[in-house]
Write a protein that holds these residues in place. Structure first.
Motif, mmCIF file in Angstrom:
data_model
loop_
_atom_site.group_PDB
_atom_site.id
_atom_site.type_symbol
_atom_site.label_atom_id
_atom_site.label_comp_id
_atom_site.label_asym_id
_atom_site.label_seq_id
_atom_site.Cartn_x
_atom_site.Cartn_y
_atom_site.Cartn_z
ATOM 1 N N GLU A 20 0.819 -1.221 0.000
ATOM 2 C CA GLU A 20 0.000 0.000 0.000
ATOM 3 C C GLU A 20 0.853 1.272 0.000
ATOM 4 O OE1 GLU A 20 0.139 -2.262 2.340
ATOM 5 O OE2 GLU A 20 0.419 -1.342 4.309
ATOM 6 N N ASP A 41 -2.609 14.799 -0.434
ATOM 7 C CA ASP A 41 -2.523 13.327 -0.493
ATOM 8 C C ASP A 41 -3.694 12.662 -1.222
ATOM 9 O OD1 ASP A 41 -0.882 11.130 -0.039
ATOM 10 O OD2 ASP A 41 -1.817 10.610 1.869
ATOM 11 N N VAL A 42 -4.488 13.434 -1.956
ATOM 12 C CA VAL A 42 -5.564 12.825 -2.758
ATOM 13 C C VAL A 42 -5.593 13.349 -4.198
ATOM 14 C CG1 VAL A 42 -7.113 12.171 -0.875
ATOM 15 C CG2 VAL A 42 -7.250 14.483 -1.814
ATOM 16 N N MET A 55 6.020 11.856 -17.966
ATOM 17 C CA MET A 55 4.686 12.408 -17.683
ATOM 18 C C MET A 55 4.607 12.950 -16.266
ATOM 19 S SD MET A 55 1.943 9.638 -19.047
ATOM 20 C CE MET A 55 2.334 8.688 -17.590
ATOM 21 N N ALA A 56 4.004 14.140 -16.131
ATOM 22 C CA ALA A 56 3.742 14.678 -14.795
ATOM 23 C C ALA A 56 2.632 13.862 -14.150
ATOM 24 C CB ALA A 56 3.338 16.140 -14.899
ATOM 25 N N VAL A 57 2.890 13.388 -12.940
ATOM 26 C CA VAL A 57 1.862 12.632 -12.213
ATOM 27 C C VAL A 57 1.897 13.047 -10.745
ATOM 28 C CG1 VAL A 57 2.055 10.605 -13.729
ATOM 29 C CG2 VAL A 57 3.390 10.694 -11.612
ATOM 30 N N ASN A 58 0.815 12.753 -10.046
ATOM 31 C CA ASN A 58 0.788 12.962 -8.607
ATOM 32 C C ASN A 58 1.381 11.716 -7.941
ATOM 33 O OD1 ASN A 58 -0.535 15.530 -8.479
ATOM 34 N ND2 ASN A 58 -2.425 14.507 -9.077
ATOM 35 N N LEU A 61 -0.778 9.368 -5.889
ATOM 36 C CA LEU A 61 -1.814 8.523 -6.504
ATOM 37 C C LEU A 61 -1.228 7.369 -7.315
ATOM 38 C CD1 LEU A 61 -4.597 11.028 -7.661
ATOM 39 C CD2 LEU A 61 -4.476 9.662 -5.579
ATOM 40 N N GLN A 66 3.778 0.225 -8.747
ATOM 41 C CA GLN A 66 3.478 0.536 -10.154
ATOM 42 C C GLN A 66 4.639 1.247 -10.847
ATOM 43 O OE1 GLN A 66 -0.362 2.616 -9.220
ATOM 44 N NE2 GLN A 66 -1.143 1.345 -10.866
ATOM 45 N N MET B 1 -3.350 4.412 3.780
ATOM 46 C CA MET B 1 -4.191 3.318 3.296
ATOM 47 C C MET B 1 -4.006 2.090 4.175
ATOM 48 S SD MET B 1 -4.057 3.398 -0.866
ATOM 49 C CE MET B 1 -2.363 4.010 -1.014
ATOM 50 N N LYS B 2 -5.103 1.383 4.397
ATOM 51 C CA LYS B 2 -5.014 0.125 5.137
ATOM 52 C C LYS B 2 -4.326 -0.921 4.237
ATOM 53 C CE LYS B 2 -7.546 1.565 8.678
ATOM 54 N NZ LYS B 2 -7.401 3.002 8.395
ATOM 55 N N LEU B 29 -7.223 -2.250 -9.966
ATOM 56 C CA LEU B 29 -6.519 -0.968 -9.978
ATOM 57 C C LEU B 29 -6.084 -0.659 -11.410
ATOM 58 C CD1 LEU B 29 -5.019 1.414 -8.523
ATOM 59 C CD2 LEU B 29 -3.057 -0.122 -8.312
ATOM 60 N N ALA B 30 -6.552 0.482 -11.932
ATOM 61 C CA ALA B 30 -6.111 0.915 -13.271
ATOM 62 C C ALA B 30 -5.273 2.173 -13.092
ATOM 63 C CB ALA B 30 -7.321 1.131 -14.170
ATOM 64 N N GLY B 32 -5.865 4.544 -10.898
ATOM 65 C CA GLY B 32 -5.745 4.768 -9.461
ATOM 66 C C GLY B 32 -6.171 6.146 -8.974
ATOM 67 N N THR B 33 -6.523 7.049 -9.891
ATOM 68 C CA THR B 33 -6.764 8.430 -9.457
ATOM 69 C C THR B 33 -8.033 8.559 -8.619
ATOM 70 O OG1 THR B 33 -7.835 8.908 -11.576
ATOM 71 C CG2 THR B 33 -5.512 9.480 -11.374
ATOM 72 N N LEU B 36 -7.368 5.102 -5.372
ATOM 73 C CA LEU B 36 -6.403 5.318 -4.284
ATOM 74 C C LEU B 36 -6.820 6.506 -3.422
ATOM 75 C CD1 LEU B 36 -2.970 4.532 -5.998
ATOM 76 C CD2 LEU B 36 -4.461 3.017 -4.704
ATOM 77 N N ALA B 37 -7.367 7.553 -4.055
ATOM 78 C CA ALA B 37 -7.843 8.695 -3.262
ATOM 79 C C ALA B 37 -8.952 8.238 -2.316
ATOM 80 C CB ALA B 37 -8.330 9.810 -4.182
ATOM 81 N N LYS B 40 -7.682 6.100 0.736
ATOM 82 C CA LYS B 40 -6.992 6.821 1.819
ATOM 83 C C LYS B 40 -7.965 7.239 2.916
ATOM 84 C CE LYS B 40 -3.238 8.104 -1.097
ATOM 85 N NZ LYS B 40 -2.130 9.002 -1.356
ATOM 86 N N GLN B 103 -2.012 16.029 -14.366
ATOM 87 C CA GLN B 103 -1.503 14.877 -13.603
ATOM 88 C C GLN B 103 -2.535 13.747 -13.534
ATOM 89 O OE1 GLN B 103 -1.336 18.117 -12.724
ATOM 90 N NE2 GLN B 103 0.283 18.508 -11.238
ATOM 91 N N THR B 104 -3.797 14.105 -13.342
ATOM 92 C CA THR B 104 -4.832 13.072 -13.269
ATOM 93 C C THR B 104 -5.141 12.513 -14.649
ATOM 94 O OG1 THR B 104 -6.204 15.018 -12.819
ATOM 95 C CG2 THR B 104 -6.157 13.332 -11.148
ATOM 96 N N LEU B 107 -2.694 9.752 -15.691
ATOM 97 C CA LEU B 107 -2.853 8.434 -15.062
ATOM 98 C C LEU B 107 -4.249 7.865 -15.278
ATOM 99 C CD1 LEU B 107 -1.169 8.959 -11.556
ATOM 100 C CD2 LEU B 107 -0.255 7.642 -13.469
#
Lengths: 172, 295
Positions: A20, A41-42, A55-58, A61, A66, B1-2, B29-30, B32-33, B36-37, B40, B103-104, B107
């Motif tokens: 995780e 964090d979201v 690529m710019a990513v967070n 997430l 991965q 995350m647990k 999980l693809a 994750g945007t 995963l949010a 949390k 960014q989103t 992904l």
């Protein structure tokens, strides 16, 4: 535990982490690369923006798992030991950052943009930075700084001329 | 995350085998945007995370005998950069561009956006307006169904445990069909839709009447919906701004928007009328611009 091997800023790094674990935690806690910031964090604030395979990513997430086998660029990899990246130089010269917390993410989003699109319009810059929140600056100086950096990358001489015109002195 | 266990699927077949093995304890999980949010903030994690993000057969955009195929893992950024989509379904680019931020979009995947099944999803309306089909696989094999059959309720799809969304297909008859997508949110960037709307239409040979008009709406009902009464009103009708305006008002009467902290139901109904009218007008303009595709 999951074994992860990632090329971070050009060096191969390895870690065994719980499944995780996010990329953000991997960078900050396992690799001690704390330039990448933990904000919301979201995936809303962009403070954790890094560049994965161009690529710019967070980083908050993505699971660390991965990113196994991939290339990650963080703010620590942007400057060389004795030379700032053009974006960093321009951000510094023009006071584009105030508290600076959004800076690493902002700079990496801007870098990903300029790598893809060397001459972005103001609209394209704003669109590319829409996922990076800044609570200090009001964004105008950041957008101008990205424009300046784009000019500087095109022709360093044009950048100097522009600086003279804007500020009436040579920033050297 | 647990904590959860993690396993990466090599391809869709491997993913389906893993989903069958772990049953209701598995989560796909693809990008994750969203997932995963959400995790949390969640009290529990799924037992096993089946990561399909590297499954090559779930990627890619291509024109096939069936139509325009988008693998479930196609990202919103890939849609925006696809020349095939720009040529044949530019409304999908408009929809992708309104999702999150760079960014989103880098992904997040189209399949992931659809299976979240949130009413405000931005991928849904354009695809519904183009009569999109989806392919779902499980151990028993694969089947094709209309995208509309995926949407059951807020955050609830018709996918059973063990089933995986493989691709989205815009059928041949809708490839190149003039369409438009519009979204109204409280900001330009990173905002959920108060209302989003898509319209598609053909025009007849004389360019005077609506043929096969489609209208779809998001954020104004438990799922993304079509507006069948407004579509029936337009079908075969002479093209005019007044007809588009009336269709917008009919569509507003077909929706069941809620009032929440973002907007009131009345405001959302007004937005539907305006967005539908504009989407129809834009789709019609495109039918003029891309004459060679008109049937």
């Amino acid at each position: 535990m999951i074994d992860v091997t990632v090329a971070v800023n050009g060096s191969v790094r390895r870690a065994a982490v719980p499944p995780e674990t996010t990329l953000l935690t991997l960078l900050r806690d396992n690799f001690q690369l704390t330039g990448t910031k933990l904000g919301c964090d979201v995936g809303d604030c962009g403070a954790c923006t890094v560049i994965v395979d161009g690529m710019a990513v967070n980083a908050c997430l993505m699971l660390a798992a991965q990113t196994d086998g991939r290339q990650v660029l963080t703010i620590e990899g942007l400057a060389t030991k004795d030379k700032l990246h053009p974006l960093q130089k321009v951000f510094e010269e023009s006071g584009a950052l105030q508290c600076g917390f959004c800076g690493p993410g902002m700079l990496l989003s801007a870098k990903a943009l300029l790598d893809e699109n060397p001459e972005p319009s103001v609209y394209e810059i704003r669109d590319a930075l829409a996922g990076n929140l800044c609570r200090c600056t009001g964004y105008s100086k950041i957008v101008e700084a990205v424009q300046d950096a784009a000019r500087m990358r095109q022709t360093p001489q044009a950048h100097e001329a522009h600086q003279l015109e804007m500020h009436g002195q040579d920033h050297g | 995350m647990k904590p959860f266990e993690y396993v990466a699927a090599r391809d869709s077949q491997h993913a389906v085998a893993l989903l069958a093995e772990y049953g209701s304890g598995a989560k796909v999980l693809a990008g994750g945007t969203d997932l995963l949010a959400d995790l949390k903030a969640a009290q529990h994690s799924p037992r096993v995370m089946v990561d399909i993000s590297q499954a090559a057969d779930l990627k890619g955009i291509s024109l096939t005998d069936d139509g325009l195929r988008l693998g479930a893992l196609v990202t919103h950024t890939e849609i925006m950069r696809s020349s095939v989509i720009r040529d044949y379904c530019p409304a999908l680019i408009e929809a992708a561009h309104t999702i999150g931020a760079v960014q989103t979009r880098n992904l997040g995947t189209i399949g992931g956006n659809l299976v979240t099944c949130v009413p405000s999803m931005d991928s849904g309306p354009t695809l519904l307006a183009l009569d999109a089909q989806i392919t779902v696989v499980d151990l028993g094999g694969q089947r094709r169904m209309p995208l509309s059959a995926l949407f059951v309720g807020p955050r609830k799809t018709s996918l059973a445990d063990g089933q995986l969304l493989v691709d989205i297909v815009i059928p041949k008859a809708s490839v190149g069909k003039p369409a438009a997508f519009l979204k109204f949110g409280l900001r330009k960037g990173q905002a959920l839709a108060l209302v989003n709307a898509a319209a598609s239409l053909w025009v007849d040979g004389e360019r005077t009447t609506f043929v096969a008009p489609r209208i779809a709406l998001g954020a104004v009902a438990p799922t993304v919906i079509r507006a069948p009464k407004a579509e029936a009103f337009l079908a075969g009708l002479t093209i005019s701004p007044e007809a588009m305006d009336k269709a917008g008002r009919i569509a507003a009467s077909e929706a069941k928007p809620i009032s929440d902290f973002r907007a009131s139901a009345d405001y959302r109904r007004d937005l539907i009328a305006v967005l539908v009218k504009r989407a129809l007008a834009t789709a019609y303009e495109r039918s003029t611009a891309q004459k060679e595709h008109v049937q």
